[in-house]
Write a protein that holds these residues in place. Structure first.
Motif, mmCIF file in Angstrom:
data_model
loop_
_atom_site.group_PDB
_atom_site.id
_atom_site.type_symbol
_atom_site.label_atom_id
_atom_site.label_comp_id
_atom_site.label_asym_id
_atom_site.label_seq_id
_atom_site.Cartn_x
_atom_site.Cartn_y
_atom_site.Cartn_z
ATOM 1 N N CYS A 123 7.473 -5.874 14.174
ATOM 2 C CA CYS A 123 7.629 -4.610 13.442
ATOM 3 C C CYS A 123 7.734 -4.845 11.946
ATOM 4 C CB CYS A 123 8.874 -3.869 13.911
ATOM 5 S SG CYS A 123 8.741 -3.235 15.572
ATOM 6 N N ASP A 124 7.007 -4.048 11.212
ATOM 7 C CA ASP A 124 7.077 -3.998 9.760
ATOM 8 C C ASP A 124 7.873 -2.736 9.430
ATOM 9 O OD1 ASP A 124 6.683 -3.826 7.019
ATOM 10 O OD2 ASP A 124 4.512 -3.585 7.146
ATOM 11 N N LEU A 125 9.087 -2.923 8.921
ATOM 12 C CA LEU A 125 9.980 -1.808 8.627
ATOM 13 C C LEU A 125 10.272 -1.709 7.135
ATOM 14 C CD1 LEU A 125 12.638 -2.559 11.404
ATOM 15 C CD2 LEU A 125 10.966 -0.727 11.464
ATOM 16 N N ARG A 126 10.637 -0.523 6.707
ATOM 17 C CA ARG A 126 11.197 -0.303 5.375
ATOM 18 C C ARG A 126 12.594 0.248 5.607
ATOM 19 N NH1 ARG A 126 7.308 -2.641 5.069
ATOM 20 N NH2 ARG A 126 5.540 -2.447 3.675
ATOM 21 N N LYS A 127 13.577 -0.368 4.988
ATOM 22 C CA LYS A 127 14.976 0.025 5.155
ATOM 23 C C LYS A 127 15.455 0.683 3.866
ATOM 24 C CE LYS A 127 19.354 -1.976 6.703
ATOM 25 N NZ LYS A 127 19.998 -3.239 7.125
ATOM 26 N N VAL A 128 15.913 1.938 3.996
ATOM 27 C CA VAL A 128 16.360 2.723 2.842
ATOM 28 C C VAL A 128 17.859 2.980 3.000
ATOM 29 C CG1 VAL A 128 16.064 4.887 1.560
ATOM 30 C CG2 VAL A 128 14.108 3.872 2.759
ATOM 31 N N PRO A 129 18.668 2.615 2.005
ATOM 32 C CA PRO A 129 20.106 2.923 2.096
ATOM 33 C C PRO A 129 20.321 4.435 2.225
ATOM 34 C CG PRO A 129 19.666 1.412 0.277
ATOM 35 C CD PRO A 129 18.331 1.896 0.780
ATOM 36 N N GLY A 130 21.304 4.819 3.022
ATOM 37 C CA GLY A 130 21.591 6.238 3.247
ATOM 38 C C GLY A 130 21.854 6.999 1.963
ATOM 39 N N GLU A 131 22.590 6.400 1.045
ATOM 40 C CA GLU A 131 22.895 7.072 -0.226
ATOM 41 C C GLU A 131 21.616 7.376 -1.004
ATOM 42 O OE1 GLU A 131 25.391 6.259 -4.332
ATOM 43 O OE2 GLU A 131 25.875 5.099 -2.548
ATOM 44 N N THR A 132 20.682 6.439 -0.991
ATOM 45 C CA THR A 132 19.396 6.644 -1.671
ATOM 46 C C THR A 132 18.636 7.797 -1.032
ATOM 47 O OG1 THR A 132 19.306 4.285 -2.216
ATOM 48 C CG2 THR A 132 17.228 5.507 -2.315
ATOM 49 N N LEU A 133 18.593 7.813 0.300
ATOM 50 C CA LEU A 133 17.897 8.895 1.005
ATOM 51 C C LEU A 133 18.523 10.246 0.671
ATOM 52 C CD1 LEU A 133 15.778 9.813 3.134
ATOM 53 C CD2 LEU A 133 17.615 9.584 4.825
ATOM 54 N N PRO A 160 0.797 -1.228 0.000
ATOM 55 C CA PRO A 160 0.000 0.000 0.000
ATOM 56 C C PRO A 160 0.830 1.278 0.000
ATOM 57 C CG PRO A 160 -0.029 -1.008 2.174
ATOM 58 C CD PRO A 160 0.709 -1.951 1.257
ATOM 59 N N GLY A 161 2.129 1.195 0.198
ATOM 60 C CA GLY A 161 2.975 2.383 0.213
ATOM 61 C C GLY A 161 3.105 2.959 1.609
ATOM 62 N N ILE A 162 3.948 3.974 1.714
ATOM 63 C CA ILE A 162 4.185 4.633 2.998
ATOM 64 C C ILE A 162 3.129 5.718 3.164
ATOM 65 C CG2 ILE A 162 5.827 5.988 4.348
ATOM 66 C CD1 ILE A 162 8.046 4.583 2.656
ATOM 67 N N PRO A 163 2.301 5.611 4.191
ATOM 68 C CA PRO A 163 1.247 6.613 4.363
ATOM 69 C C PRO A 163 1.778 7.925 4.941
ATOM 70 C CG PRO A 163 1.142 5.006 6.132
ATOM 71 C CD PRO A 163 2.238 4.546 5.198
ATOM 72 N N CYS A 182 9.816 3.098 -3.098
ATOM 73 C CA CYS A 182 10.516 2.454 -4.217
ATOM 74 C C CYS A 182 11.967 2.130 -3.867
ATOM 75 C CB CYS A 182 10.484 3.347 -5.454
ATOM 76 S SG CYS A 182 8.847 3.507 -6.165
ATOM 77 N N GLY A 183 12.596 2.975 -3.064
ATOM 78 C CA GLY A 183 14.003 2.779 -2.716
ATOM 79 C C GLY A 183 14.225 1.945 -1.470
ATOM 80 N N SER A 184 13.162 1.371 -0.934
ATOM 81 C CA SER A 184 13.281 0.645 0.331
ATOM 82 C C SER A 184 13.181 -0.864 0.145
ATOM 83 C CB SER A 184 12.198 1.105 1.305
ATOM 84 O OG SER A 184 10.927 0.671 0.869
ATOM 85 N N ARG A 185 13.585 -1.554 1.200
ATOM 86 C CA ARG A 185 13.475 -3.002 1.267
ATOM 87 C C ARG A 185 12.677 -3.324 2.525
ATOM 88 N NH1 ARG A 185 16.716 -6.655 3.904
ATOM 89 N NH2 ARG A 185 18.289 -5.117 4.421
ATOM 90 N N MET A 186 11.707 -4.222 2.401
ATOM 91 C CA MET A 186 10.871 -4.584 3.544
ATOM 92 C C MET A 186 11.659 -5.465 4.515
ATOM 93 S SD MET A 186 7.116 -6.281 3.545
ATOM 94 C CE MET A 186 7.349 -7.947 4.098
ATOM 95 N N GLN A 187 11.440 -5.248 5.808
ATOM 96 C CA GLN A 187 12.112 -6.022 6.841
ATOM 97 C C GLN A 187 11.123 -6.235 7.985
ATOM 98 O OE1 GLN A 187 15.732 -4.139 8.170
ATOM 99 N NE2 GLN A 187 16.100 -5.635 9.769
ATOM 100 N N MET A 188 10.878 -7.492 8.329
ATOM 101 C CA MET A 188 10.031 -7.829 9.478
ATOM 102 C C MET A 188 10.956 -8.183 10.640
ATOM 103 S SD MET A 188 6.988 -7.396 8.330
ATOM 104 C CE MET A 188 5.887 -8.123 9.509
ATOM 105 N N ARG A 209 5.109 12.585 -3.219
ATOM 106 C CA ARG A 209 6.122 12.079 -4.165
ATOM 107 C C ARG A 209 7.355 11.572 -3.415
ATOM 108 N NH1 ARG A 209 7.002 17.232 -7.427
ATOM 109 N NH2 ARG A 209 6.754 17.930 -5.295
ATOM 110 N N PHE A 210 7.724 12.264 -2.349
ATOM 111 C CA PHE A 210 8.861 11.830 -1.534
ATOM 112 C C PHE A 210 8.566 10.468 -0.914
ATOM 113 C CE2 PHE A 210 11.112 11.875 2.637
ATOM 114 C CZ PHE A 210 12.405 11.874 2.159
#
Length: 193
Positions: A95-105, A2-5, A23-29, A16-17
């Motif tokens: 926990c349902d997390l999204r992990k974004v690499p620092g360079e991507t952020l 569903p995306g990040i609310p 799109c730039g994240s990876r799911m992590q439980m 848009r951010f």
């Protein structure tokens, strides 16, 4: 997915951010009781807490800060305020997390100055809320150690040393037609060396 609310700590973020973060994240439980990251570990990542709850602790003390719902952590390392994680983050529930690499952020933040300012403000506030330890002395936050900081300098109308050097390099390449001018540009460039 569903995306990040646009809720919780991310309620004022541009849609848009949030799409780009997704799109730039990876799911992590992460199961209850497990560490997401540990104080002192170098980890250039930004985490988005979609569901669940985490506790932040520092220096072996009990939990200092609890985050839940739609929130984030890891911003201080991504923005260059700290070289290592300033606190241990432990899941207190599934926990349902999204992990974004620092360079991507950092690449994204170049195009979203409002979100960049918000993350900087939040990082400073959270670091101030954590208990000081001997490793923090002297407590010097070094903002601007990453590429994204150039965007914040530009938004303030300031020129960085890098921009000055780039300007000097451009000027010297334009002057390279005459040997006298090229010689002067070379000696100017060596002053910055």
């Amino acid at each position: 997915s569903p995306g990040i609310p646009a809720e919780g700590s991310m309620a004022d973020f541009d849609a848009r951010f949030l799409e780009l973060l997704e799109c730039g994240s990876r799911m992590q439980m992460v199961p209850p009781g497990e560490e997401v990251t540990c104080e002192g570990r170098y980890e250039d990542c930004f985490w988005i807490l979609m569901r669940g709850q985490v506790e932040l602790s520092k220096g072996g003390a009990g939990p200092t800060l609890a985050l839940q719902g739609v929130d984030f952590f890891g911003e201080s390392c991504c923005l260059g305020a700290k070289q290592a994680q300033p606190a241990t983050v432990r899941a207190t529930g599934l926990c349902d997390l999204r992990k974004v690499p620092g360079e991507t952020l950092r690449l994204m933040l170049r195009h979203f100055p409002k979100e960049h300012r918000c993350l900087e403000h939040c990082a400073k506030a959270r670091l101030a809320a954590l208990p000081a330890t001997p490793a923090d002395s002297p407590r010097r936050l070094r903002w601007g150690t990453c590429a994204s900081a150039l965007g914040s300098l530009s938004s303030l109308g300031l020129r960085s040393k890098t921009e000055e050097l780039e300007g000097a390099a451009s000027a010297s390449s334009r002057e390279s037609s005459g040997s006298k001018k090229a010689s002067r540009a070379g000696s100017r460039a060596s002053l910055f060396g």
